[in-house]
Design an enzyme around this catalytic site. Structure first.
Site, PDB file in Angstrom:
ATOM      1  N   ILE A 270       0.862  -1.171   0.000  1.00 47.48           N
ATOM      2  CA  ILE A 270       0.000   0.000   0.000  1.00 47.48           C
ATOM      3  C   ILE A 270       0.904   1.227   0.000  1.00 47.48           C
ATOM      4  O   ILE A 270       1.759   1.385   0.871  1.00 47.48           O
ATOM      5  CB  ILE A 270      -0.919   0.006   1.232  1.00 47.48           C
ATOM      6  CG1 ILE A 270      -1.877  -1.190   1.168  1.00 47.48           C
ATOM      7  CG2 ILE A 270      -1.710   1.310   1.303  1.00 47.48           C
ATOM      8  CD1 ILE A 270      -2.746  -1.337   2.401  1.00 47.48           C
TER       9      ILE A 270
ATOM     10  N   HIS B  28      -6.140  -4.306 -11.170  1.00 50.95           N
ATOM     11  CA  HIS B  28      -6.765  -4.959 -10.021  1.00 50.95           C
ATOM     12  C   HIS B  28      -7.654  -6.088 -10.528  1.00 50.95           C
ATOM     13  O   HIS B  28      -8.392  -5.900 -11.498  1.00 50.95           O
ATOM     14  CB  HIS B  28      -7.599  -3.953  -9.227  1.00 50.95           C
ATOM     15  CG  HIS B  28      -8.200  -4.538  -7.984  1.00 50.95           C
ATOM     16  ND1 HIS B  28      -7.449  -4.838  -6.878  1.00 50.95           N
ATOM     17  CD2 HIS B  28      -9.471  -4.903  -7.693  1.00 50.95           C
ATOM     18  CE1 HIS B  28      -8.232  -5.341  -5.936  1.00 50.95           C
ATOM     19  NE2 HIS B  28      -9.459  -5.402  -6.413  1.00 50.95           N
TER      20      HIS B  28
ATOM     21  N   THR C 272      -4.491   6.497  -7.392  1.00 48.79           N
ATOM     22  CA  THR C 272      -4.688   7.638  -6.508  1.00 48.79           C
ATOM     23  C   THR C 272      -4.385   7.187  -5.082  1.00 48.79           C
ATOM     24  O   THR C 272      -4.078   6.019  -4.841  1.00 48.79           O
ATOM     25  CB  THR C 272      -6.126   8.170  -6.597  1.00 48.79           C
ATOM     26  OG1 THR C 272      -7.038   7.139  -6.186  1.00 48.79           O
ATOM     27  CG2 THR C 272      -6.460   8.620  -8.020  1.00 48.79           C
TER      28      THR C 272
END
Length: 211
Positions: A89, A106, A138
């Site tokens: 992340i 994804h 983002t």
């Protein structure tokens, strides 16, 4: 010539698909991994691509690691950063640094099933179709303007593994196409949505956009 830097954490099958379909006007400048033992590093090095291993466990915080990662990425003056199975992340600071020039894929039809275990969740929900999404990155996990989506059927007998394998086949077509569109200047972000200008048709039957 546009420089592309690819980030991986494992074998990098999407990285391999992108390398093998590198479009005219682009070069794969480097492959970087947060895992020194990532199999994709050896694959890339064998093809003459620069590789960098930054073990995230060696850094005291996510922010410190991301700063080191950004320094490594910037060393190759990237026009595009591609996340190809990069299992970290990223901090908001990192994503802002490459806003509008960092892509991710994804394994779900976003905005459905963000996060992990996407295929099991799709099966449990009784979905009739599943798929994958290429999007600009983002700060919000698994969000960002959608570039393209690929769709596959969900069969009654599917397991998460069989569904994942079917989706992965589409990923290997969709992601190189999205990279090509970026290199060609065909992707325009307007009001949070991606507009396509003159994109070429994709080989997969169930791919959006189709032209």
């Amino acid at each position: 010539m546009k420089n592309i830097v690819i980030l991986i954490s494992g074998r990098g099958s999407n990285m391999q698909a992108i390398v093998e379909a590198t479009p005219p006007g682009a070069r794969i400048a480097a492959v970087i991994s947060n895992r020194p033992d990532a199999a994709g590093l050896a694959w890339a090095a064998a093809r003459g691509i620069a590789t960098v291993a930054l073990d995230h466990k060696a850094y005291p915080s996510r922010e410190v690691f991301d700063a080191a990662l950004a320094e490594a990425v910037d060393g190759f003056t990237p026009d595009l950063v591609v996340l190809a199975g990069f299992m970290r992340i990223l901090t908001a600071g990192f994503t802002r640094r490459y806003e509008g020039r960092m892509l991710n894929i994804h394994p779900s039809l976003l905005p459905a099933f963000t996060g992990l275990h996407t295929h099991a969740r799709a099966i449990e929900a009784g979905c009739k179709v599943a798929g994958c999404t290429v999007h600009f990155v983002t700060a919000e996990l698994d969000h960002g303007p959608i570039v393209a989506q690929g769709v596959v059927p969900v069969h009654d007998a599917d397991t998460p593994d069989t569904l994942a394998a079917r989706v992965l086949q589409v990923e290997h077509q969709l992601y190189p196409a999205a990279v090509r569109w970026f290199v060609e200047g065909s992707l325009v972000i307007e009001d949070g949505r991606v507009r396509h200008r003159g994109v070429a048709a994709l080989p997969a039957a169930l791919v959006v956009p189709t032209v």
